[in-house]
Enzyme design. Structure first.
Site, short mmCIF file in Angstrom:
data_model
loop_
_atom_site.label_atom_id
_atom_site.label_comp_id
_atom_site.label_asym_id
_atom_site.label_seq_id
_atom_site.Cartn_x
_atom_site.Cartn_y
_atom_site.Cartn_z
N VAL A 63 0.88 -1.30 -0.11
CA VAL A 63 0.01 0.05 0.03
C VAL A 63 1.00 1.30 0.06
O VAL A 63 1.77 1.40 0.86
CB VAL A 63 -0.95 0.06 1.27
CG1 VAL A 63 -1.94 1.14 1.06
CG2 VAL A 63 -1.92 -1.40 1.30
N ASP A 190 -12.06 -10.91 7.88
CA ASP A 190 -10.68 -11.04 8.39
C ASP A 190 -10.76 -9.85 9.25
O ASP A 190 -9.79 -8.91 9.27
CB ASP A 190 -9.68 -10.58 7.31
CG ASP A 190 -8.27 -10.83 7.83
OD1 ASP A 190 -8.14 -11.62 8.75
OD2 ASP A 190 -7.39 -10.21 6.84
N ASP A 209 -9.37 -3.13 4.45
CA ASP A 209 -9.07 -4.54 3.93
C ASP A 209 -10.25 -5.58 3.80
O ASP A 209 -10.38 -6.71 4.45
CB ASP A 209 -8.03 -5.06 5.03
CG ASP A 209 -7.12 -6.19 4.21
OD1 ASP A 209 -7.17 -6.41 3.21
OD2 ASP A 209 -6.24 -6.62 5.22
P1 ADP Z 1 -3.11 -6.25 3.88
O1 ADP Z 1 -3.86 -7.24 3.18
O2 ADP Z 1 -1.62 -6.51 3.63
O3 ADP Z 1 -3.35 -6.53 5.34
P2 ADP Z 1 -4.57 -3.76 4.21
O4 ADP Z 1 -5.66 -3.44 3.38
O5 ADP Z 1 -4.89 -4.13 5.55
O6 ADP Z 1 -3.74 -4.95 3.41
O7 ADP Z 1 -3.51 -2.53 4.24
C1 ADP Z 1 -2.34 -2.50 5.11
C2 ADP Z 1 -2.27 -1.42 5.98
O8 ADP Z 1 -2.02 -0.23 4.97
C3 ADP Z 1 -3.44 -1.18 6.88
O9 ADP Z 1 -3.08 -1.80 7.99
C4 ADP Z 1 -3.05 0.44 6.89
O10 ADP Z 1 -2.12 0.62 7.92
C5 ADP Z 1 -2.86 0.81 5.58
N1 ADP Z 1 -4.03 1.17 4.80
C6 ADP Z 1 -4.45 0.41 4.05
N2 ADP Z 1 -5.57 1.19 3.20
C7 ADP Z 1 -5.57 2.33 3.74
C8 ADP Z 1 -6.48 3.48 3.35
N3 ADP Z 1 -7.23 3.54 2.75
N4 ADP Z 1 -5.94 4.72 3.92
C9 ADP Z 1 -4.88 4.49 4.94
N5 ADP Z 1 -4.11 3.51 5.01
C10 ADP Z 1 -4.36 2.49 4.64
MN MN Z 2 -4.90 -5.83 6.57
#
Ligand code: ADP
Ligand code: MN
Length: 255
Positions: A63, A190, A209
């Site tokens: 990300v 999740d 997520d």
């Molecule tokens: P993963 O499948 O790797 O866990 P996530 O969607 O949970 O993917 O994203 C990983 C991290 O990135 C999150 O824990 C958060 O800290 C950050 N993150 C993800 N999406 C966003 C968003 N839309 N805005 C800000 N931070 C985000």
């Molecule tokens: Mn995540």
């Protein structure tokens, strides 16, 4: 090769990645050429005008922070060469929306990206605070950045709170699970303190997520819901909250 050279040339001209020109160098082994080209097509559309730093490197996706004509965005890039993509299978191949896709690594990852985009739309429509989806293509999802001035909201697991704050967020989270279930017909699948961010200023939980979230007619929806409930229960136990799993499930299914 030739494609890579073209991308490198663009980089040298400073078209994007101005702020962090080491981006491609660091990431060129992580992302394949089609992924880099897709990033440039987002740049050409103005969705990404500046790609900032990495926010997270997860098991399947990276990300990044970016700014563009939609403001601050988070760019989630699923790695095609991800080693753990097999773990995606049960969440996508048995989801009635996605039973017809091809089973190749690429197709599963592309469908997953689309699923996360669609789930974000449904979840937002259900009145749940979650990133608004901006666009997606292939393995890249662009969504609203949940944070301010380049700083993402902290995860629930990192937030210091007293029992009273905990109770507030607990009730919000259960209410979000209810809206997700009743209004969006989805189970997160999740949910934990890692996939909930806290907007401290507005005292609001933010659900993130959602790629693995499944519709209620998924054969494992009930099992996933119980697991989500158990995760939330485990986290809030240290704040003196101890509601029964059955009672929580009933609250979530309340129309
Ligand atoms: P993963 O499948 O790797 O866990 P996530 O969607 O949970 O993917 O994203 C990983 C991290 O990135 C999150 O824990 C958060 O800290 C950050 N993150 C993800 N999406 C966003 C968003 N839309 N805005 C800000 N931070 C985000
Ligand atoms: Mn995540």
């Amino acid at each position: 090769d030739k494609q890579m050279k073209q991308i490198e040339d663009k980089r040298a001209k400073g078209r994007i990645f101005k702020k962090d020109s080491s981006f491609l160098k660091a990431e060129e082994n992580v992302f394949d050429v089609p992924t880099l080209k897709l990033l440039y097509s987002f740049a050409n559309k103005g969705i990404i005008s500046e790609l900032g730093g990495s926010i997270s490197t997860g098991k399947e996706a990276n990300v990044f922070y970016a700014t563009g004509n939609e403001g601050e965005v988070a760019v989630k890039i699923y790695r095609i060469n991800s080693s753990t993509f097999k773990a995606m299978d049960p969440y996508i191949l048995k989801d009635p929306r996605f039973t017809h896709i091809r089973h190749s690594r690429k197709d599963i990852i592309f469908a997953w990206t689309q699923k996360e985009y669609q789930n974000l739309l449904r979840i937002n429509k259900a009145g749940i605070r979650a990133p608004r989806p901006v666009t997606f293509d292939r393995n890249i999802l662009v969504m609203e950045f949940m944070g301010e001035n380049g700083i993402a909201y902290p995860s629930l697991k990192d937030v210091k709170m007293d029992d009273e704050d905990a109770r507030l967020f607990y009730d919000q989270i259960i209410e979000n699970m209810r809206r997700m279930y009743v209004r969006a017909s989805l189970v997160h699948a999740d949910l934990s303190e890692y996939n909930i961010l806290i907007d401290i200023e507005n005292e609001e939980a933010v659900i993130i997520d959602v790629g693995q979230a499944v519709t209620l007619n998924h054969p494992n929806a009930r099992e996933f819901l119980t697991r989500d409930i158990e995760n939330i229960k485990r986290f809030f136990k240290k704040y003196g909250i101890d509601e029964g799993t059955k009672e929580i499930a009933e609250r979530i299914k309340q129309k």
